[in-house]
Design a protein around this motif. Structure first.
Motif, PDB file in Angstrom:
ATOM      1  N   GLN A  42       9.014  -4.718   1.092  1.00 42.22           N
ATOM      2  CA  GLN A  42       8.402  -5.720   0.227  1.00 42.22           C
ATOM      3  C   GLN A  42       9.039  -5.814  -1.164  1.00 42.22           C
ATOM      4  O   GLN A  42       8.972  -6.868  -1.799  1.00 42.22           O
ATOM      5  CB  GLN A  42       6.901  -5.419   0.070  1.00 42.22           C
ATOM      6  CG  GLN A  42       6.094  -5.530   1.366  1.00 42.22           C
ATOM      7  CD  GLN A  42       5.777  -6.961   1.720  1.00 42.22           C
ATOM      8  OE1 GLN A  42       6.683  -7.795   1.817  1.00 42.22           O
ATOM      9  NE2 GLN A  42       4.508  -7.273   1.894  1.00 42.22           N
ATOM     10  N   ILE A  43       9.623  -4.711  -1.646  1.00 38.65           N
ATOM     11  CA  ILE A  43      10.198  -4.737  -2.990  1.00 38.65           C
ATOM     12  C   ILE A  43      11.718  -4.726  -2.937  1.00 38.65           C
ATOM     13  O   ILE A  43      12.379  -5.560  -3.565  1.00 38.65           O
ATOM     14  CB  ILE A  43       9.668  -3.553  -3.832  1.00 38.65           C
ATOM     15  CG1 ILE A  43       8.138  -3.669  -3.974  1.00 38.65           C
ATOM     16  CG2 ILE A  43      10.337  -3.536  -5.206  1.00 38.65           C
ATOM     17  CD1 ILE A  43       7.493  -2.507  -4.706  1.00 38.65           C
ATOM     18  N   MET A  93       3.986   4.143   1.695  1.00 39.97           N
ATOM     19  CA  MET A  93       4.667   3.691   0.478  1.00 39.97           C
ATOM     20  C   MET A  93       6.152   3.455   0.738  1.00 39.97           C
ATOM     21  O   MET A  93       6.735   2.495   0.229  1.00 39.97           O
ATOM     22  CB  MET A  93       4.480   4.690  -0.659  1.00 39.97           C
ATOM     23  CG  MET A  93       5.160   4.263  -1.956  1.00 39.97           C
ATOM     24  SD  MET A  93       4.885   5.399  -3.313  1.00 39.97           S
ATOM     25  CE  MET A  93       3.280   4.815  -3.882  1.00 39.97           C
ATOM     26  N   TRP A  94       6.780   4.314   1.510  1.00 36.58           N
ATOM     27  CA  TRP A  94       8.200   4.122   1.861  1.00 36.58           C
ATOM     28  C   TRP A  94       8.403   2.744   2.476  1.00 36.58           C
ATOM     29  O   TRP A  94       9.301   2.001   2.071  1.00 36.58           O
ATOM     30  CB  TRP A  94       8.641   5.219   2.834  1.00 36.58           C
ATOM     31  CG  TRP A  94       9.953   4.949   3.525  1.00 36.58           C
ATOM     32  CD1 TRP A  94      10.141   4.280   4.704  1.00 36.58           C
ATOM     33  CD2 TRP A  94      11.248   5.320   3.064  1.00 36.58           C
ATOM     34  NE1 TRP A  94      11.486   4.210   5.021  1.00 36.58           N
ATOM     35  CE2 TRP A  94      12.189   4.848   4.024  1.00 36.58           C
ATOM     36  CE3 TRP A  94      11.719   6.001   1.948  1.00 36.58           C
ATOM     37  CZ2 TRP A  94      13.562   5.053   3.895  1.00 36.58           C
ATOM     38  CZ3 TRP A  94      13.092   6.205   1.824  1.00 36.58           C
ATOM     39  CH2 TRP A  94      13.999   5.731   2.780  1.00 36.58           C
ATOM     40  N   GLN A  95       7.551   2.400   3.442  1.00 28.82           N
ATOM     41  CA  GLN A  95       7.677   1.108   4.101  1.00 28.82           C
ATOM     42  C   GLN A  95       7.419  -0.040   3.128  1.00 28.82           C
ATOM     43  O   GLN A  95       8.128  -1.055   3.150  1.00 28.82           O
ATOM     44  CB  GLN A  95       6.694   1.033   5.273  1.00 28.82           C
ATOM     45  CG  GLN A  95       7.023   1.963   6.427  1.00 28.82           C
ATOM     46  CD  GLN A  95       8.353   1.620   7.086  1.00 28.82           C
ATOM     47  OE1 GLN A  95       8.748   0.443   7.171  1.00 28.82           O
ATOM     48  NE2 GLN A  95       9.056   2.642   7.552  1.00 28.82           N
ATOM     49  N   PHE A 131      11.999  11.093   0.987  1.00 31.33           N
ATOM     50  CA  PHE A 131      10.986  10.511   0.105  1.00 31.33           C
ATOM     51  C   PHE A 131       9.632  11.187   0.322  1.00 31.33           C
ATOM     52  O   PHE A 131       8.964  11.589  -0.641  1.00 31.33           O
ATOM     53  CB  PHE A 131      10.887   9.008   0.372  1.00 31.33           C
ATOM     54  CG  PHE A 131       9.828   8.314  -0.440  1.00 31.33           C
ATOM     55  CD1 PHE A 131      10.019   8.076  -1.791  1.00 31.33           C
ATOM     56  CD2 PHE A 131       8.640   7.891   0.141  1.00 31.33           C
ATOM     57  CE1 PHE A 131       9.050   7.430  -2.552  1.00 31.33           C
ATOM     58  CE2 PHE A 131       7.668   7.238  -0.603  1.00 31.33           C
ATOM     59  CZ  PHE A 131       7.882   7.015  -1.951  1.00 31.33           C
ATOM     60  N   VAL A 132       9.232  11.335   1.567  1.00 28.50           N
ATOM     61  CA  VAL A 132       7.929  11.928   1.872  1.00 28.50           C
ATOM     62  C   VAL A 132       7.875  13.371   1.390  1.00 28.50           C
ATOM     63  O   VAL A 132       6.880  13.822   0.801  1.00 28.50           O
ATOM     64  CB  VAL A 132       7.625  11.836   3.378  1.00 28.50           C
ATOM     65  CG1 VAL A 132       6.366  12.626   3.732  1.00 28.50           C
ATOM     66  CG2 VAL A 132       7.463  10.373   3.783  1.00 28.50           C
ATOM     67  N   GLY A 133       8.937  14.125   1.610  1.00 27.77           N
ATOM     68  CA  GLY A 133       8.972  15.503   1.147  1.00 27.77           C
ATOM     69  C   GLY A 133       8.846  15.601  -0.362  1.00 27.77           C
ATOM     70  O   GLY A 133       8.139  16.469  -0.895  1.00 27.77           O
ATOM     71  N   PRO A 135       0.818  -1.210   0.000  1.00 30.43           N
ATOM     72  CA  PRO A 135       0.000   0.000   0.000  1.00 30.43           C
ATOM     73  C   PRO A 135       0.855   1.265   0.000  1.00 30.43           C
ATOM     74  O   PRO A 135       2.049   1.222   0.306  1.00 30.43           O
ATOM     75  CB  PRO A 135      -0.811  -0.133   1.290  1.00 30.43           C
ATOM     76  CG  PRO A 135       0.055  -0.972   2.181  1.00 30.43           C
ATOM     77  CD  PRO A 135       0.728  -1.952   1.271  1.00 30.43           C
ATOM     78  N   GLY A 136       0.196   2.363  -0.333  1.00 31.21           N
ATOM     79  CA  GLY A 136       0.884   3.654  -0.360  1.00 31.21           C
ATOM     80  C   GLY A 136       0.349   4.516  -1.483  1.00 31.21           C
ATOM     81  O   GLY A 136      -0.049   5.661  -1.271  1.00 31.21           O
TER      82      GLY A 136
END
Length: 349
Positions: free
Chosen positions: A159-160, A152-154, A202-204, A111-112
């Protein structure tokens, strides 16, 4: 494993076909409603049977073909249980495995971009289909459909990026013609999450994309929440058992034409010599050589389906395309031409 990557230019969507060479069973990932005929033709020509249609998430830029595949081909539709989709056959969660023949694909919750995004990973972990979670040198937007940049970062990190470095990554879209990347490449070079990027970087980045909403969001999301089922299902114009090839040619079987020839306009596009030559012609056929067809279009009636005919089905395939471009949708090519007509022992004039 049989593998094909397909593209929809209107939405820049990639569709992926994976098949088992031993059994012919297959899965198709992120189908596009308008591309069903093309994709079904490829499946047929490769001798495959689609067992599952997989959607990585509820798309906002195109309508899924899942419902159409179920109606026409009997394939079971698959999406995340958390996606909240109706008209779906199988709702999967993280860790589930879907088998097709002697092959299988596993489900990873990522998710993200939306809160119901999935990444599908092959058994050998050599290929991953990341949807809109991780793109080539990018990542899917996080500003609608319960998206969240921290989530999404997590997802990407755990996971990827936890997959083998040489695992091939196939995204749901690319707008610059790129087709595939690897885990190692994205770890090193993705400008949003690669290199030494930290979560706040990433969030920024993601929170300041300021992108316009997808053009079809008001159409695509409601349709995809019903598994791609249209509000109104149009009755098909079933004038005959036309099959579209992967090359885009509408074809019809000679034996059906022989049984219904009085209801059809038979258009022979060979030369005059061929028309009266060795292979002869079908009784009632009208001769308009291919080179003259565009100039003599007014001689082709519009009140009956048109069957284009030549020696082997190649020139008549072009004739069928010319007629379709002229707006004559009830047109098909005689599969195999007069050669196949003779081979089947069908009558000639």
């Amino acid at each position: 494993m049989i593998f094909r990557q397909l593209f929809d230019s209107a939405s820049s969507t990639y569709t992926y076909l994976l098949g088992c060479p031993d059994t012919g069973e297959a899965v198709i990932i992120d189908t596009v409603f308008e591309q069903y005929a093309r994709d079904a033709a490829l499946v047929r020509e490769l001798g495959l049977t689609v067992r599952y249609t997989l959607d990585t998430h509820v798309h906002a830029d195109h309508v899924t073909g899942a419902w159409l595949w179920r109606q026409k081909s009997g394939a079971q539709s698959v999406i995340a249980a958390h996606a909240g989709v109706d008209e779906i056959d199988i709702k999967v969660v993280d860790g589930d495995v879907l088998a097709f023949g002697n092959q299988s694909i596993s489900v990873r919750a990522t998710p993200g971009h939306t809160d119901g995004c999935l990444t599908f990973v092959t058994r050998e972990q050599d290929m991953a289909f990341t949807g809109d979670t991780l793109l080539i040198r990018g990542a899917g937007r996080t500003d609608f459909q319960a998206g969240d940049a921290h989530t999404m970062w997590q997802s990407i990190q755990t996971q990827i990026f936890s997959l083998p470095d040489d695992c091939l990554l196939y995204p749901g879209h690319d707008y610059d013609g790129r087709t595939v990347s690897t885990v190692a490449e994205e770890k090193a070079h993705n400008p949003r999450i690669g290199g030494e990027a930290r979560e706040e970087d990433f969030v920024g980045y993601m929170n300041n994309l300021a992108l316009p909403h997808p053009r079809l969001i008001d159409i695509a999301v409601p349709a995809n929440l019903k598994g791609g089922k249209p509000d109104e299902v149009e009755a098909p114009d079933d004038w005959g058992p036309v099959i579209q090839t992967f090359a885009g040619i509408p074809e019809i079987r000679p034996d059906w034409v022989a049984r219904h020839r009085d209801e059809l306009f038979l258009l022979d596009v060979r030369s005059a010599g061929e028309f009266s030559g060795e292979l002869g012609h079908i009784e009632g056929a009208t001769l308009i050589p291919l080179d003259e067809l565009r100039d003599r279009m007014d001689q082709v009636p519009e009140d009956r389906p048109v069957i284009a005919i030549c020696q082997s089905g190649k020139r008549s395939a072009m004739a069928a395309q010319i007629l379709r471009r002229d707006g004559r949708e009830r047109t098909a090519n005689l599969a195999g031409g007069m050669i196949q007509w003779h081979r089947l022992g069908l009558p000639v004039a």
